[in-house]
Scaffold this motif. Structure first.
Motif, PDB file in Angstrom:
ATOM      1  N   ALA A   1       0.844  -1.192   0.000  1.00  0.00           N
ATOM      2  CA  ALA A   1       0.000   0.000   0.000  1.00  0.00           C
ATOM      3  C   ALA A   1       0.881   1.244   0.000  1.00  0.00           C
ATOM      4  O   ALA A   1       1.942   1.272   0.630  1.00  0.00           O
ATOM      5  N   ARG A   2       0.459   2.252  -0.742  1.00  0.00           N
ATOM      6  CA  ARG A   2       1.164   3.536  -0.864  1.00  0.00           C
ATOM      7  C   ARG A   2       2.509   3.412  -1.569  1.00  0.00           C
ATOM      8  O   ARG A   2       3.353   4.292  -1.479  1.00  0.00           O
ATOM      9  N   ASP A   3       2.739   2.318  -2.295  1.00  0.00           N
ATOM     10  CA  ASP A   3       3.998   2.125  -3.022  1.00  0.00           C
ATOM     11  C   ASP A   3       3.733   1.890  -4.504  1.00  0.00           C
ATOM     12  O   ASP A   3       2.595   1.678  -4.919  1.00  0.00           O
ATOM     13  N   LEU A   4       4.812   1.891  -5.263  1.00  0.00           N
ATOM     14  CA  LEU A   4       4.733   1.492  -6.663  1.00  0.00           C
ATOM     15  C   LEU A   4       5.930   0.611  -6.994  1.00  0.00           C
ATOM     16  O   LEU A   4       6.942   0.611  -6.293  1.00  0.00           O
ATOM     17  N   TYR A   5       5.781  -0.157  -8.063  1.00  0.00           N
ATOM     18  CA  TYR A   5       6.819  -1.096  -8.499  1.00  0.00           C
ATOM     19  C   TYR A   5       7.037  -0.884  -9.989  1.00  0.00           C
ATOM     20  O   TYR A   5       6.086  -0.866 -10.768  1.00  0.00           O
ATOM     21  N   SER A   6       8.286  -0.697 -10.396  1.00  0.00           N
ATOM     22  CA  SER A   6       8.562  -0.491 -11.810  1.00  0.00           C
ATOM     23  C   SER A   6       9.754  -1.317 -12.243  1.00  0.00           C
ATOM     24  O   SER A   6      10.643  -1.611 -11.435  1.00  0.00           O
ATOM     25  N   PHE A   7       9.776  -1.712 -13.520  1.00  0.00           N
ATOM     26  CA  PHE A   7      10.914  -2.447 -14.057  1.00  0.00           C
ATOM     27  C   PHE A   7      11.043  -2.168 -15.554  1.00  0.00           C
ATOM     28  O   PHE A   7      10.107  -1.694 -16.202  1.00  0.00           O
ATOM     29  N   LYS A   8      12.229  -2.460 -16.079  1.00  0.00           N
ATOM     30  CA  LYS A   8      12.520  -2.239 -17.490  1.00  0.00           C
ATOM     31  C   LYS A   8      12.707  -3.575 -18.199  1.00  0.00           C
ATOM     32  O   LYS A   8      13.303  -4.493 -17.650  1.00  0.00           O
ATOM     33  N   SER A   9      12.220  -3.648 -19.435  1.00  0.00           N
ATOM     34  CA  SER A   9      12.477  -4.794 -20.299  1.00  0.00           C
ATOM     35  C   SER A   9      13.208  -4.254 -21.521  1.00  0.00           C
ATOM     36  O   SER A   9      12.630  -3.527 -22.337  1.00  0.00           O
ATOM     37  N   LYS A  10      14.488  -4.588 -21.640  1.00  0.00           N
ATOM     38  CA  LYS A  10      15.363  -3.937 -22.609  1.00  0.00           C
ATOM     39  C   LYS A  10      15.322  -4.604 -23.975  1.00  0.00           C
ATOM     40  O   LYS A  10      15.214  -5.825 -24.084  1.00  0.00           O
TER      41      LYS A  10
ATOM     42  N   LEU B   1       9.224   0.426 -20.135  1.00  0.00           N
ATOM     43  CA  LEU B   1       9.159   0.741 -18.709  1.00  0.00           C
ATOM     44  C   LEU B   1       7.741   0.474 -18.223  1.00  0.00           C
ATOM     45  O   LEU B   1       6.786   1.105 -18.675  1.00  0.00           O
ATOM     46  N   ILE B   2       7.609  -0.478 -17.317  1.00  0.00           N
ATOM     47  CA  ILE B   2       6.300  -0.893 -16.808  1.00  0.00           C
ATOM     48  C   ILE B   2       6.205  -0.555 -15.328  1.00  0.00           C
ATOM     49  O   ILE B   2       7.102  -0.884 -14.544  1.00  0.00           O
ATOM     50  N   THR B   3       5.119   0.127 -14.944  1.00  0.00           N
ATOM     51  CA  THR B   3       4.944   0.569 -13.557  1.00  0.00           C
ATOM     52  C   THR B   3       3.592   0.127 -13.025  1.00  0.00           C
ATOM     53  O   THR B   3       2.557   0.391 -13.649  1.00  0.00           O
ATOM     54  N   PHE B   4       3.604  -0.548 -11.886  1.00  0.00           N
ATOM     55  CA  PHE B   4       2.389  -0.879 -11.150  1.00  0.00           C
ATOM     56  C   PHE B   4       2.306   0.095  -9.980  1.00  0.00           C
ATOM     57  O   PHE B   4       3.164   0.089  -9.095  1.00  0.00           O
ATOM     58  N   ASP B   5       1.280   0.921  -9.963  1.00  0.00           N
ATOM     59  CA  ASP B   5       1.162   1.994  -8.964  1.00  0.00           C
ATOM     60  C   ASP B   5       0.024   1.695  -7.993  1.00  0.00           C
ATOM     61  O   ASP B   5      -1.146   1.668  -8.380  1.00  0.00           O
ATOM     62  N   ASN B   6       0.379   1.483  -6.737  1.00  0.00           N
ATOM     63  CA  ASN B   6      -0.608   1.204  -5.696  1.00  0.00           C
ATOM     64  C   ASN B   6      -0.623   2.332  -4.664  1.00  0.00           C
ATOM     65  O   ASN B   6      -1.035   2.137  -3.529  1.00  0.00           O
ATOM     66  N   SER B   7      -0.178   3.517  -5.075  1.00  0.00           N
ATOM     67  CA  SER B   7      -0.066   4.637  -4.140  1.00  0.00           C
ATOM     68  C   SER B   7      -1.427   5.154  -3.675  1.00  0.00           C
ATOM     69  O   SER B   7      -1.520   5.816  -2.644  1.00  0.00           O
ATOM     70  N   TYR B   8      -2.494   4.838  -4.427  1.00  0.00           N
ATOM     71  CA  TYR B   8      -3.828   5.311  -4.044  1.00  0.00           C
ATOM     72  C   TYR B   8      -4.464   4.447  -2.947  1.00  0.00           C
ATOM     73  O   TYR B   8      -5.480   4.810  -2.364  1.00  0.00           O
ATOM     74  N   SER B   9      -3.863   3.286  -2.676  1.00  0.00           N
ATOM     75  CA  SER B   9      -4.404   2.386  -1.657  1.00  0.00           C
ATOM     76  C   SER B   9      -3.703   2.644  -0.330  1.00  0.00           C
ATOM     77  O   SER B   9      -2.486   2.525  -0.229  1.00  0.00           O
ATOM     78  N   TYR B  10      -4.461   3.013   0.693  1.00  0.00           N
ATOM     79  CA  TYR B  10      -3.865   3.377   1.984  1.00  0.00           C
ATOM     80  C   TYR B  10      -3.495   2.170   2.833  1.00  0.00           C
ATOM     81  O   TYR B  10      -2.543   2.233   3.617  1.00  0.00           O
ATOM     82  N   PHE B  11      -4.240   1.062   2.705  1.00  0.00           N
ATOM     83  CA  PHE B  11      -4.029  -0.057   3.621  1.00  0.00           C
ATOM     84  C   PHE B  11      -3.799  -1.395   2.917  1.00  0.00           C
ATOM     85  O   PHE B  11      -3.236  -2.311   3.517  1.00  0.00           O
TER      86      PHE B  11
END
Length: 218
Positions: A103-112, A171-181
Motif C-alpha cells: 500500500a502507498r507504493d509502486l513497483y517499476s521495471f525495465k524490459s530492454k 518501462l512498466i509501472t504498477f502503482d498502488n499509491s492510491y491504496s492506503y491499507f
C-alpha cells in the motif's frame, strides 16, 4: 500467411476434429489470439489453446482417456519438464512472475531491447483480486523520446503487444499509491521477440519499489 492458409484449405482436406494445447505457458493463448485473424474461421474453431484445461476437452474426450493431470481419470504418467535451477522463486505455475506491491507504493521495471531493428513485446498482467494502476511506456534509446502505451489506468487484467523499431526499453509501472491499507499481488509476464531473429527473451526482472514519499524527495 493468409495465402498459405488458403492453399492448405484448397489442397489438403481437414480430418482433425479438435486440437487442444493444454496447460500452456501464459504467452501461448495470447500469441494464438494475435494469429487468429490469419487462420481460416473453421480451422480456428478447432484449435483450443489454454493455460488450463478447457471445458470443451471434457465434452469431446472420455474421462477414461483424458489424463488425470488434465482433469480426467487416466492414470498415465506424463513426461515432466526439467526445472530450471535459475528460475525465479516468485514465478507462478503458469510461468507468470508474482510481485507484491505494498500500500502507498509502486513497483517499476525495465524490459530492454538490444536489437537495432527492434522487435515485438507481448505482455500479460493480472490480479486475482482488486485492481492496480498500470502505466507502460517505451523509451527510445536512439532519439531519447518517450511514448505512452498504457497511460496510468486501473486494471485487474491487461494484455497487449508493442512493436519496437529500435533499441530502447519498455518501462512498466504498477502503482498502488492510491491504496492506503491494502497491498496488491500482481501476476505478470513480458516476452520480447527480436526482429533480427534469435531466441525470445522473457523478462523476469528484480524490479524496484519506490514509495511516493521517496519519489517526491527525488
Amino acid at each position: 500467411m493468409k495465402m498459405t492458409s488458403q492453399i492448405d484449405k484448397q489442397n489438403y482436406p481437414e480430418t482433425v476434429s479438435y486440437i487442444f494445447l493444454l496447460n500452456t505457458p501464459w504467452v501461448v493463448p495470447l500469441l494464438f489470439k494475435m494469429l487468429a485473424p490469419f487462420i481460416d474461421p473453421r480451422t480456428k474453431e478447432k484449435i483450443q489453446a489454454s493455460s488450463g484445461t478447457p471445458d470443451l476437452a471434457h465434452e469431446v474426450m472420455d474421462a477414461k482417456v483424458l489424463p488425470a493431470a488434465w482433469g480426467g481419470e487416466n492414470q498415465i504418467e506424463l513426461p515432466v519438464a526439467e526445472v530450471n535451477s535459475d528460475s525465479n522463486d516468485n514465478d507462478n505455475d503458469d510461468g507468470l512472475s508474482i510481485q507484491n506491491v505494498a500500500a502507498r507504493d509502486l513497483y517499476s521495471f525495465k524490459s530492454k531491447c538490444d536489437d537495432p531493428k527492434g522487435g515485438k513485446y507481448v505482455w500479460l498482467m493480472k490480479l486475482e483480486s482488486y485492481d492496480i494502476s498500470l502505466k507502460i511506456e517505451w523509451i527510445d534509446e536512439k532519439n531519447g523520446t518517450k511514448e505512452k502505451i498504457v497511460d496510468s489506468k486501473k486494471i485487474s487484467q491487461n494484455e497487449g503487444t508493442f512493436e519496437a523499431k529500435s533499441t530502447g526499453h519498455l518501462l512498466i509501472t504498477f502503482d498502488n499509491s492510491y491504496s492506503y491499507f491494502r497491498s496488491k499481488e500482481v501476476h505478470f509476464g513480458v516476452v520480447f521477440h527480436p526482429s533480427s531473429g534469435g531466441k525470445d527473451v522473457m523478462s523476469t526482472p528484480a524490479g524496484r519499489c519506490v514509495s511516493p514519499a521517496a519519489k517526491a524527495r527525488n
